[in-house]
Design a protein around this motif. Structure first.
Motif, PDB file in Angstrom:
ATOM      1  N   UNK A   1      -1.923   1.297  -6.225  1.00  0.00           N
ATOM      2  CA  UNK A   1      -1.309   2.574  -6.568  1.00  0.00           C
ATOM      3  C   UNK A   1      -2.357   3.680  -6.706  1.00  0.00           C
ATOM      4  N   UNK A   2      -2.450   4.567  -5.729  1.00  0.00           N
ATOM      5  CA  UNK A   2      -3.370   5.703  -5.875  1.00  0.00           C
ATOM      6  C   UNK A   2      -2.870   6.646  -6.977  1.00  0.00           C
ATOM      7  N   UNK A   3      -3.690   7.629  -7.386  1.00  0.00           N
ATOM      8  CA  UNK A   3      -3.279   8.528  -8.474  1.00  0.00           C
ATOM      9  C   UNK A   3      -1.888   9.134  -8.229  1.00  0.00           C
ATOM     10  N   UNK A   4      -1.085   9.107  -9.274  1.00  0.00           N
ATOM     11  CA  UNK A   4       0.296   9.589  -9.149  1.00  0.00           C
ATOM     12  C   UNK A   4       0.338  11.122  -9.072  1.00  0.00           C
ATOM     13  N   UNK A   5       1.339  11.636  -8.383  1.00  0.00           N
ATOM     14  CA  UNK A   5       1.475  13.102  -8.299  1.00  0.00           C
ATOM     15  C   UNK A   5       2.946  13.507  -8.222  1.00  0.00           C
ATOM     16  N   UNK A   6       3.766  12.774  -8.978  1.00  0.00           N
ATOM     17  CA  UNK A   6       5.181  13.138  -9.039  1.00  0.00           C
ATOM     18  C   UNK A   6       5.392  14.308  -9.983  1.00  0.00           C
ATOM     19  N   UNK A   7       6.634  14.759 -10.050  1.00  0.00           N
ATOM     20  CA  UNK A   7       6.999  15.819 -10.980  1.00  0.00           C
ATOM     21  C   UNK A   7       6.870  17.202 -10.390  1.00  0.00           C
TER      22      UNK A   7
ATOM     23  N   UNK B   1      -2.570  14.353   0.728  1.00  0.00           N
ATOM     24  CA  UNK B   1      -2.029  13.680  -0.460  1.00  0.00           C
ATOM     25  C   UNK B   1      -2.642  14.305  -1.705  1.00  0.00           C
TER      26      UNK B   1
ATOM     27  N   UNK C   1       6.735  10.238  -1.798  1.00  0.00           N
ATOM     28  CA  UNK C   1       6.920   8.803  -1.567  1.00  0.00           C
ATOM     29  C   UNK C   1       6.941   8.123  -2.935  1.00  0.00           C
TER      30      UNK C   1
ATOM     31  N   UNK D   1       0.847  -1.197   0.000  1.00  0.00           N
ATOM     32  CA  UNK D   1       0.000   0.000   0.000  1.00  0.00           C
ATOM     33  C   UNK D   1       0.881   1.247   0.000  1.00  0.00           C
ATOM     34  N   UNK D   2       0.459   2.252  -0.762  1.00  0.00           N
ATOM     35  CA  UNK D   2       1.266   3.467  -0.860  1.00  0.00           C
ATOM     36  C   UNK D   2       0.423   4.710  -0.569  1.00  0.00           C
ATOM     37  N   UNK D   3       1.144   5.754  -0.153  1.00  0.00           N
ATOM     38  CA  UNK D   3       0.548   7.090   0.053  1.00  0.00           C
ATOM     39  C   UNK D   3      -0.727   7.001   0.890  1.00  0.00           C
ATOM     40  N   UNK D   4      -1.851   7.579   0.378  1.00  0.00           N
ATOM     41  CA  UNK D   4      -3.073   7.623   1.212  1.00  0.00           C
ATOM     42  C   UNK D   4      -3.633   6.231   1.479  1.00  0.00           C
TER      43      UNK D   4
ATOM     44  N   UNK E   1       4.931   7.781  -8.052  1.00  0.00           N
ATOM     45  CA  UNK E   1       5.475   8.737  -7.080  1.00  0.00           C
ATOM     46  C   UNK E   1       4.288   9.557  -6.582  1.00  0.00           C
TER      47      UNK E   1
ATOM     48  N   UNK F   1      -0.501  -2.913  -9.717  1.00  0.00           N
ATOM     49  CA  UNK F   1       0.669  -3.488 -10.377  1.00  0.00           C
ATOM     50  C   UNK F   1       0.869  -4.909  -9.864  1.00  0.00           C
TER      51      UNK F   1
ATOM     52  N   UNK G   1      -2.704  16.198 -10.749  1.00  0.00           N
ATOM     53  CA  UNK G   1      -1.640  17.144 -11.082  1.00  0.00           C
ATOM     54  C   UNK G   1      -1.887  17.679 -12.484  1.00  0.00           C
TER      55      UNK G   1
ATOM     56  N   UNK H   1       0.971  -4.208  -6.091  1.00  0.00           N
ATOM     57  CA  UNK H   1       0.990  -2.835  -5.580  1.00  0.00           C
ATOM     58  C   UNK H   1      -0.361  -2.181  -5.792  1.00  0.00           C
TER      59      UNK H   1
END
Lengths: 82, 141
Positions: free
Chosen positions: A76-82, B136, B53, A6-9, B124, A55, B140, A74
């Motif tokens: 994976x909640x919505x990504x928010x990198x960058x 969170x 993360x 589990x990741x993030x939220x 990410x 995943x 984006x 995995x």
């Protein structure tokens, strides 16, 4: 054993970073989601929203793909990198 | 190649990565860089800091895949991507993409594509620290 991470939220919602599930035979991603919802009702809404990707062994997986003993899944909640 | 793709906690140097990319070929005539930085306002809310993360292993694989597809689909010579994780203060750099080509247009296009693809495919996640707590980010631009 299938390991679910589990990741993030979702880590906050589930209260853990990972959990393991014993399966006697391969199950689909959709079946695994159902199992997760029964085990952790707090995840039900977000798993139903379809905003969460899955995943299997670090590759994106669709609902009809099979998950077997030894696989790492995995959530994976919505990504928010960058 | 490993120095060209990285996910790391500490700060990075734009100059160092540009030099790494530049030394891969004497045919490079254009370097285009994108740097994403931590800003203090998000949807009208004051942001005190950021925390990132990632999914170790998968996130690195996705960045390597972006580089590979950029090299295949654009007329570029090299691409490098660094993304930071952990705590990031406002004003600090978060992500750096460097695209190199013989001529500028190819590098501009590849760099723009790569940051969009990173946001779409790389596991990410960003948490923003506000006056009322940590949130969170789920969308984006």
């Amino acid at each position: 054993m299938i390991e679910v991470r589990f990741f993030a939220m979702l880590k906050k919602l589930s209260g853990t970073g990972a959990r393991q599930y014993e399966v006697s035979e391969p199950i689909t991603v959709l079946e695994l989601k159902q199992l997760l919802k029964e085990d952790m009702p707090a995840l039900s809404e977000v798993l139903d929203s379809r905003s969460v990707l899955v995943s299997v062994n670090e590759e994106f997986a669709r609902d009809d793909e099979l998950v077997a003993d030894g696989d790492v899944v995995g959530l994976l909640p919505p990504f928010s990198g960058g | 190649m490993s120095t060209l793709i990285a996910i790391q906690e500490g700060p990075f140097s734009v100059d160092t990565l540009q030099a790494e990319v530049k030394k891969t070929s004497k045919g490079i005539g254009a370097l285009v860089s994108f740097t994403g930085t931590g800003r203090d306002l998000s949807k009208g809310v004051d942001i005190k800091g950021l925390d990132f993360e990632h999914y170790p292993g998968m996130a690195e694989k996705k960045l390597m895949d972006i580089r590979k597809r950029a090299l295949l689909n654009f007329d570029i010579i090299e691409m490098a991507i660094i993304h930071r994780v952990g705590h990031i203060d406002i004003g600090e750099d978060i992500v750096l993409i460097v695209a190199a080509s013989a001529h500028r247009n190819d590098a501009f296009m590849a760099c723009e594509w790569a940051i969009t693809e990173l946001k779409r495919t790389t596991p990410i996640w960003k948490s923003e620290t506000t006056a009322t707590g940590d949130v969170w980010v789920t969308d984006t631009p």
